[in-house]
Enzyme design. Structure first.
Site, PDB file in Angstrom:
ATOM      1  N   LEU A  77     109.902 -15.589  -2.813  1.00 47.32           N
ATOM      2  CA  LEU A  77     110.825 -14.850  -3.666  1.00 47.32           C
ATOM      3  C   LEU A  77     110.890 -15.585  -5.002  1.00 47.32           C
ATOM      4  O   LEU A  77     110.822 -16.814  -5.029  1.00 47.32           O
ATOM      5  CB  LEU A  77     112.240 -14.813  -3.060  1.00 47.32           C
ATOM      6  CG  LEU A  77     112.510 -13.914  -1.852  1.00 47.32           C
ATOM      7  CD1 LEU A  77     113.952 -14.085  -1.403  1.00 47.32           C
ATOM      8  CD2 LEU A  77     112.229 -12.448  -2.158  1.00 47.32           C
ATOM      9  N   ASP A  78     111.033 -14.838  -6.090  1.00 43.14           N
ATOM     10  CA  ASP A  78     111.214 -15.489  -7.390  1.00 43.14           C
ATOM     11  C   ASP A  78     112.458 -16.376  -7.338  1.00 43.14           C
ATOM     12  O   ASP A  78     113.399 -16.096  -6.587  1.00 43.14           O
ATOM     13  CB  ASP A  78     111.399 -14.442  -8.496  1.00 43.14           C
ATOM     14  CG  ASP A  78     110.159 -13.592  -8.709  1.00 43.14           C
ATOM     15  OD1 ASP A  78     109.075 -14.014  -8.264  1.00 43.14           O
ATOM     16  OD2 ASP A  78     110.285 -12.507  -9.310  1.00 43.14           O
ATOM     17  N   ARG A  79     112.466 -17.393  -8.176  1.00 40.33           N
ATOM     18  CA  ARG A  79     113.581 -18.350  -8.189  1.00 40.33           C
ATOM     19  C   ARG A  79     114.944 -17.664  -8.390  1.00 40.33           C
ATOM     20  O   ARG A  79     115.933 -18.000  -7.742  1.00 40.33           O
ATOM     21  CB  ARG A  79     113.345 -19.369  -9.305  1.00 40.33           C
ATOM     22  CG  ARG A  79     114.384 -20.457  -9.363  1.00 40.33           C
ATOM     23  CD  ARG A  79     114.012 -21.484 -10.421  1.00 40.33           C
ATOM     24  NE  ARG A  79     115.000 -22.537 -10.491  1.00 40.33           N
ATOM     25  CZ  ARG A  79     114.885 -23.601 -11.265  1.00 40.33           C
ATOM     26  NH1 ARG A  79     113.817 -23.750 -12.027  1.00 40.33           N
ATOM     27  NH2 ARG A  79     115.818 -24.530 -11.286  1.00 40.33           N
TER      28      ARG A  79
END
Length: 321
Positions: free
Chosen positions: A148-150
């Site tokens: 998942l993106d940060r």
């Protein structure tokens, strides 16, 4: 005398017997997982020099391990700064325990907080996976199934056995995993836009930052959309990626003319100012549901991660605006 900036990670030679579950992986990948914090260059050096042996013989990095192989791992000296120790007393780390939605002997599912990277690197000392390894020091194997993106929050799968990782990766490849996200986007999403198929091209800048754009030279990408709720200046949509490209949902919503609220990379500054006045201070993209088959029992699994109170409060304010 040992350099003060260095320490010996493995003070003596180790002999490791490969289990059935660990078989099938390349020796270089096994060593990188086993020797946490060791640079790739050092892993390949000890392989090249024959310091690592399998069944008393030299092997190449691409050698695939077999059950009952015996690996000789030499003492490895690494820089202290390359092996940061993660304290389980850190708030970010200890709070992850409360974010675990499901756990058994082969996998765990976590509700990743926004702002936390999934793994260390690019200026980040540690991420979710390193924190989980600190919380579960007895676990021999902990690996991310996907990413998942940060700034994205929500459901993240972590395998506790290599067999589970292989099974879940196969499900992802065969598109048997359904992942649903909630995104708050600018303006009124058009009802007839139920799917966006736009090829995505990833560029890596000199700084290491990744930027993705719609391009005919890119990889085929598809996201399905459904309107969940409309507000005066925004729409809450359910986004279901069919493919799993970097920043896919964020770029596809932008391509449709409806960037996600508070997206620092692909967002709209004027819209973000308005959303900040409603109390939003982070990217409004949340992985709220996943459907897959349990990697061991093959039972269908459906796991949900509700929106946190801060995001719910923003929606309540939008309803009454």
């Amino acid at each position: 005398m040992e350099n003060a900036a260095e320490k010996i990670l493995n003070p003596k030679v180790k002999l490791i017997t490969i289990s059935e579950d660990e078989s099938g992986q390349r020796i270089d990948n096994f060593l990188m997982t086993h020797l946490k914090g060791v640079p790739k260059s050092l892993v390949y050096r000890i392989l090249r020099k024959g310091e690592v042996r399998v069944n008393k013989g030299r092997v190449k990095p691409e050698y695939k391990l077999q059950a009952n192989d015996i690996i000789r791992v030499p003492p490895v000296r690494v820089s202290q700064k390359e092996t940061p120790q993660i304290s389980t007393k850190l708030n970010k780390v200890s709070q992850l325990e409360d974010c675990i939605l499901y756990e058994d002997e082969v996998m765990l599912v976590i509700n990743k907080p926004s702002g936390m990277a999934v793994h260390g690197g690019s200026g980040v000392n540690f991420g979710v996976i390193e924190a989980l390894r600190a919380l579960r020091p007895q676990a021999r194997f902990l690996e991310l199934v996907h990413r998942l993106d940060r700034d994205t929050s929500g459901i993240l799968l972590v395998a506790k056995k290599r067999s589970a990782l292989r099974n879940l990766h196969e499900q992802l490849r065969e598109k048997r995993v359904q992942k649903d996200y909630l995104a708050l986007v600018r303006g009124q999403w058009q009802s007839h836009v139920k799917s966006i198929q736009a090829p995505l091209l990833k560029n890596e800048l000199a700084s290491g930052e990744r930027v993705v754009k719609v391009s005919e030279q890119g990889k085929p990408s598809e996201t399905r959309f459904k309107i969940e709720e409309r507000y005066q200046i925004a729409t809450l949509v359910k986004a279901s990626p069919v493919t799993g490209r970097t920043h896919q949902i964020r770029v596809h919503t932008l391509h449709a003319g409806h960037p996600i609220a508070m997206d620092p990379k692909y967002g709209d500054k004027e819209f973000d100012k308005k959303m900040a006045s409603f109390g939003l201070n982070r990217l409004f993209l949340h992985a709220f549901e996943i459907v897959f088959f349990h990697p061991k029992t093959e039972e269908p699994m459906r796991i949900k991660a509700p929106l946190d109170n801060a995001l719910k409060a923003v929606l309540n304010k939008l309803r009454s605006a």
